[in-house]
Motif scaffolding. Structure first.
Motif, mmCIF file in Angstrom:
data_model
loop_
_atom_site.group_PDB
_atom_site.id
_atom_site.type_symbol
_atom_site.label_atom_id
_atom_site.label_comp_id
_atom_site.label_asym_id
_atom_site.label_seq_id
_atom_site.Cartn_x
_atom_site.Cartn_y
_atom_site.Cartn_z
ATOM 1 N N GLY A 72 42.071 27.837 27.481
ATOM 2 C CA GLY A 72 40.818 27.145 27.649
ATOM 3 C C GLY A 72 40.489 26.960 29.022
ATOM 4 O O GLY A 72 39.478 26.295 29.461
ATOM 5 N N SER A 73 41.179 27.419 30.153
ATOM 6 C CA SER A 73 40.973 26.716 31.446
ATOM 7 C C SER A 73 40.678 27.802 32.356
ATOM 8 O O SER A 73 40.036 27.520 33.464
ATOM 9 N N ASN A 74 41.475 29.131 32.266
ATOM 10 C CA ASN A 74 40.923 30.156 33.079
ATOM 11 C C ASN A 74 39.559 30.875 33.112
ATOM 12 O O ASN A 74 39.083 31.001 31.991
ATOM 13 N N THR A 75 38.995 30.994 34.105
ATOM 14 C CA THR A 75 37.599 31.598 34.044
ATOM 15 C C THR A 75 37.798 32.974 33.565
ATOM 16 O O THR A 75 38.560 33.734 33.806
ATOM 17 N N VAL A 76 36.780 33.322 32.762
ATOM 18 C CA VAL A 76 36.773 34.742 32.017
ATOM 19 C C VAL A 76 36.772 35.800 33.147
ATOM 20 O O VAL A 76 36.075 35.759 34.133
ATOM 21 N N ILE A 77 37.619 36.823 32.935
ATOM 22 C CA ILE A 77 37.574 37.993 33.806
ATOM 23 C C ILE A 77 36.784 38.893 33.575
ATOM 24 O O ILE A 77 36.336 39.249 32.257
ATOM 25 N N LYS A 78 35.989 39.248 34.636
ATOM 26 C CA LYS A 78 34.959 40.404 34.383
ATOM 27 C C LYS A 78 35.256 41.617 35.119
ATOM 28 O O LYS A 78 36.010 41.536 36.094
ATOM 29 N N SER A 79 34.961 42.735 34.533
ATOM 30 C CA SER A 79 34.926 43.962 35.131
ATOM 31 C C SER A 79 33.916 44.631 35.663
ATOM 32 O O SER A 79 32.810 44.191 35.153
ATOM 33 N N SER A 80 33.731 45.390 36.426
ATOM 34 C CA SER A 80 32.454 45.867 36.808
ATOM 35 C C SER A 80 32.259 47.266 36.173
ATOM 36 O O SER A 80 33.049 47.348 35.121
ATOM 37 N N THR A 81 30.926 47.559 36.237
ATOM 38 C CA THR A 81 30.478 48.412 35.285
ATOM 39 C C THR A 81 31.236 49.794 35.058
ATOM 40 O O THR A 81 31.536 50.053 33.996
ATOM 41 N N ASP A 82 31.782 50.228 36.173
ATOM 42 C CA ASP A 82 32.644 51.223 35.861
ATOM 43 C C ASP A 82 34.203 51.167 36.038
ATOM 44 O O ASP A 82 34.976 51.817 35.977
ATOM 45 N N TYR A 83 34.513 49.600 35.639
ATOM 46 C CA TYR A 83 35.720 48.919 35.620
ATOM 47 C C TYR A 83 36.588 49.516 36.906
ATOM 48 O O TYR A 83 37.971 49.812 36.681
ATOM 49 N N THR A 84 36.042 49.798 37.887
ATOM 50 C CA THR A 84 36.917 49.913 39.088
ATOM 51 C C THR A 84 37.365 48.384 39.711
ATOM 52 O O THR A 84 38.322 48.766 40.740
ATOM 53 N N LYS A 85 36.863 47.614 39.345
ATOM 54 C CA LYS A 85 37.242 46.429 39.938
ATOM 55 C C LYS A 85 37.216 45.203 38.996
ATOM 56 O O LYS A 85 36.458 45.565 37.980
ATOM 57 N N LEU A 86 38.116 44.185 39.153
ATOM 58 C CA LEU A 86 38.184 43.040 38.146
ATOM 59 C C LEU A 86 37.923 41.857 39.065
ATOM 60 O O LEU A 86 38.237 41.788 40.137
ATOM 61 N N VAL A 87 37.080 41.077 38.615
ATOM 62 C CA VAL A 87 36.643 39.521 39.125
ATOM 63 C C VAL A 87 37.318 38.604 38.640
ATOM 64 O O VAL A 87 37.026 38.483 37.281
ATOM 65 N N TRP A 88 37.741 37.423 39.221
ATOM 66 C CA TRP A 88 38.208 36.354 38.481
ATOM 67 C C TRP A 88 38.133 35.098 39.434
ATOM 68 O O TRP A 88 37.796 35.419 40.644
ATOM 69 N N VAL A 89 38.275 34.014 39.017
ATOM 70 C CA VAL A 89 38.225 32.759 39.933
ATOM 71 C C VAL A 89 39.708 32.195 40.085
ATOM 72 O O VAL A 89 40.479 32.255 39.194
ATOM 73 N N SER A 90 40.040 31.960 41.215
ATOM 74 C CA SER A 90 41.311 31.400 41.529
ATOM 75 C C SER A 90 41.328 30.039 42.494
ATOM 76 O O SER A 90 40.354 30.142 43.324
ATOM 77 N N ASN A 91 42.074 29.188 42.513
ATOM 78 C CA ASN A 91 41.977 27.883 43.290
ATOM 79 C C ASN A 91 43.120 28.101 44.237
ATOM 80 O O ASN A 91 43.678 27.175 44.630
ATOM 81 N N ILE A 92 43.544 29.211 44.673
ATOM 82 C CA ILE A 92 44.826 29.236 45.681
ATOM 83 C C ILE A 92 44.590 28.612 46.917
ATOM 84 O O ILE A 92 45.430 28.203 47.493
#
Length: 634
Positions: A72-92
């Motif tokens: 319930g805490s991690n932001t949803v991971i999104k893949s690009s249209t051709d799934y060559t990339k993944l995008v997420w949120v981090s508080n590093i």
């Protein structure tokens, strides 16, 4: 899992010996990949990608480096249209930031063709496709040319928007090789096409055996377990094939790749391989000519060759089959070369040219805590992608990730937070679209010394508090906070905590603060700050947000506050600011407490004011994953 064929009622997406948590996941648009994040167990805080056709092919893409790693805490991971990339949120970095990682390179274009007419060479190609679908993230195309057997050099600086190109800079007695790569909007360049060759026009110039066929095993039409696709950023397309047994019934796996060569001739077969575990053997088969075992040993990627050559016919499809039963055996690439004397040296010798070294690295301004660098690169290559900047206190430091401070497309950089009176050596390199790095340009700079060190520690008892604020002692910390005043007070004035202090000397000063951030809905907690007349008293300090399961008082996960010690920083156009130029004499600092926070207030304990940029207060911790405690609901 013991049954490899559970029927059509159940779809197994992951195969693990023990259970693990994930809170979000989704299938890619082509239904070939499942992407999820691990929230517990061996996969904790990692991005995972699996293949729907093989639940045992688990790819560990990246670590999320975030403190919010439970359900319930991690932001949803999104893949690009051709799934060559993944995008997420981090508080590093202490606040929520968007991060991205590459998962694979885009596919190569359809066969590149060339036609030589007099003093020109006309080239044409078709857009890349994947499983019958057009690739959607392609921005344009980059064309490369080689003279004879020389390295490939870029012909265009900006991506081409068309599928054709006419090369007018050719000589009749020269042979030219061409290759084209698709490029995404983000700058990621795809796998290169096999070379199209324009032979010399002059009679008597012998043809040169320069043709090559590059095969990516992970693109195979069949990958039969225990041969599985795996992820590695140091491989040709960021993926490779590895033997990894997941079921008792799995014994020998193979991968089959179909390829259509453009040129007839005899070819030597090379494999880029390694053995992650014990040494083993790949069996290479190209029917009906070649069936040969190739030995592999060593954990480093290496090129090995088959002894027998194969004869290929232009335009006729052939199939390469790689088979092994040895766990941990890996293959990244298959290369077929007409030149029997050729020995591959790098991951792709076609693009091994080292970029031109950048020049004219200068220091624009040096202070006690910062160095402003700029550079000029008048001979920048057409395929320049970005610059890397490294720094160390010793001139002979290695160029590695430990010393990398920036990767930028700009030609300037502000390095801050440095120690006064200290020598720093900077090394600047250029990186091209194929991630090949140039030799460095070096500059040594010494920061200005602090003539009179100043360090003031101001407690909450030394501050003047607004009447709406209260002091409290808890857990050995004395602090001030603003109690919740009930509904209807959201627009009440700010309540300041004010310190007055004197400075012995003028200079650049840093402000540190010990605080406990509120557990509240907003992911960013903005604190209005007033330092004399800086920004007309309208400056904003953005506190880091605390670890929490989900926002709001319902999900309060602990009874005690989490205290942090951070340096006050803010964005002041055109760059971030974490120091203040102050004169000698009297000054006023106010931190303003907002009325909108309800149940759990942020708290201020003390501040430090210093002209020593290397100062770190007690309790300072740069890591974002700042707590490893058992959480208890209140």
């Amino acid at each position: 899992m013991t049954d490899a064929t559970p029927g059509d009622k159940v779809k197994i997406l992951l195969n693990f010996r023990s259970g693990w948590h994930t809170d979000y996941g989704h299938l890619t648009s082509d239904r070939q990949r499942y992407i999820a994040n691990g929230a517990a167990g061996d996969m904790n805080n990692q991005l995972i990608m699996t293949e729907t056709g093989d639940p045992g092919a688990v790819k560990q893409i990246a670590f999320q480096n975030t403190s919010r790693d439970n359900w319930g805490s991690n932001t949803v991971i999104k893949s690009s249209t051709d799934y060559t990339k993944l995008v997420w949120v981090s508080n590093i970095w202490g606040y929520d930031a968007v991060c991205m990682t590459f998962t694979r390179r885009p596919e190569p274009v359809s066969p590149l063709s060339c036609k030589r007419e007099g003093d020109t060479v006309a080239l044409a190609w078709q857009p890349p496709r994947r499983r019958g679908y057009n690739i959607k993230e392609v921005m344009g195309y980059n064309l490369y040319r080689s003279v004879g057997r020389g390295p490939f050099e870029p012909l265009n600086a900006e991506p081409l928007k068309t599928w054709t190109y006419v090369d007018t800079d050719v000589k009749p007695d020269k042979m030219y090789r061409y290759s084209v790569c698709a490029q995404e909007y983000c700058g990621l360049e795809g796998l290169p096409s096999d070379a199209a060759v324009a032979m010399p026009m002059v009679v008597g110039v012998p043809p040169f055996p320069a043709h090559e066929v590059h095969v990516e095993p992970e693109h195979g039409i069949y990958t039969i377990p225990p041969a599985r696709r795996a992820f590695n950023g140091w491989t040709s397309g960021f993926r490779y094939v590895r033997i990894r047994k997941q079921l008792e019934t799995e014994a020998t796996g193979n991968v089959q790749v179909d390829t259509i060569p453009q040129y007839s001739g005899d070819y030597t077969v090379w494999l880029r391989v390694r053995a992650e575990d014990a040494p083993g053997t790949w069996n290479v088969r190209i029917d009906p000519q070649l069936k040969e075992d190739v030995a592999v040993k060593g954990v480093q990627w290496q090129w090995v060759r088959a002894r027998k050559r194969v004869s290929l016919e232009a335009g006729k499809r052939f199939r390469t089959v790689l088979t092994s039963a040895d766990d941990g055996l890996c293959v990244d690439k298959v290369l077929l070369a007409q030149d029997d004397r050729y020995v591959p040296k790098t991951i792709d010798d076609r693009f091994s040219t080292v970029p031109t070294r950048p020049k004219y690295l200068e220091n624009e301004e040096v202070t006690t805590s910062s160095v402003h660098l700029s550079w000029w690169n008048p001979r920048a290559d057409k395929d320049l992608s970005y610059y890397n900047v490294y720094v160390g206190e010793r001139p002979d430091f290695p160029i590695d990730q430990a010393h990398l401070i920036a990767s930028t497309r700009r030609t300037e950089l502000l390095d801050w937070g440095l120690k006064p009176g200290t020598g720093y050596t900077y090394k600047l390199t250029a990186v091209n679209r194929r991630e090949v790095e140039s030799e460095p340009t070096t500059l040594t700079v010494r920061t200005k010394p602090v003539t009179v060190p100043v360090l003031l520690e101001l407690s909450i008892d030394q501050a003047k508090l607004d009447k709406r604020l209260k002091k409290e002692d808890k857990g050995g910390v004395r602090y001030a906070y603003r109690p919740y005043e009930g509904e209807g007070h959201e627009k009440d004035p700010l309540a300041p905590i004010t310190w007055e202090f004197n400075l012995a000397v003028a200079g650049e000063y840093m402000i540190w603060c010990k605080y406990a951030p509120a557990d509240q809905y907003f992911t960013r907690l903005r604190i209005p700050i007033q330092l004399d007349d800086f920004l007309d008293g309208k400056a904003i300090w953005q506190m880091r947000t605390p670890y929490r399961g989900m926002s709001g008082p319902t999900y309060r996960l602990w009874k005690e506050d989490l205290w942090f010690t951070d340096r006050v920083s803010m964005y002041v156009w055109p760059r971030a600011r974490d120091f203040f130029r102050l004169s000698a004499g009297k000054h006023t600092l106010s931190l303003n407490m907002t009325p909108v926070i309800k149940e759990f207030h942020h708290k201020i304990a003390k501040v430090w004011i210093t002209n020593d940029p290397s100062f770190r207060p007690p309790g300072w911790d740069a890591q974002a994953d700042f707590t490893k405690r058992d959480v208890v609901r209140k």
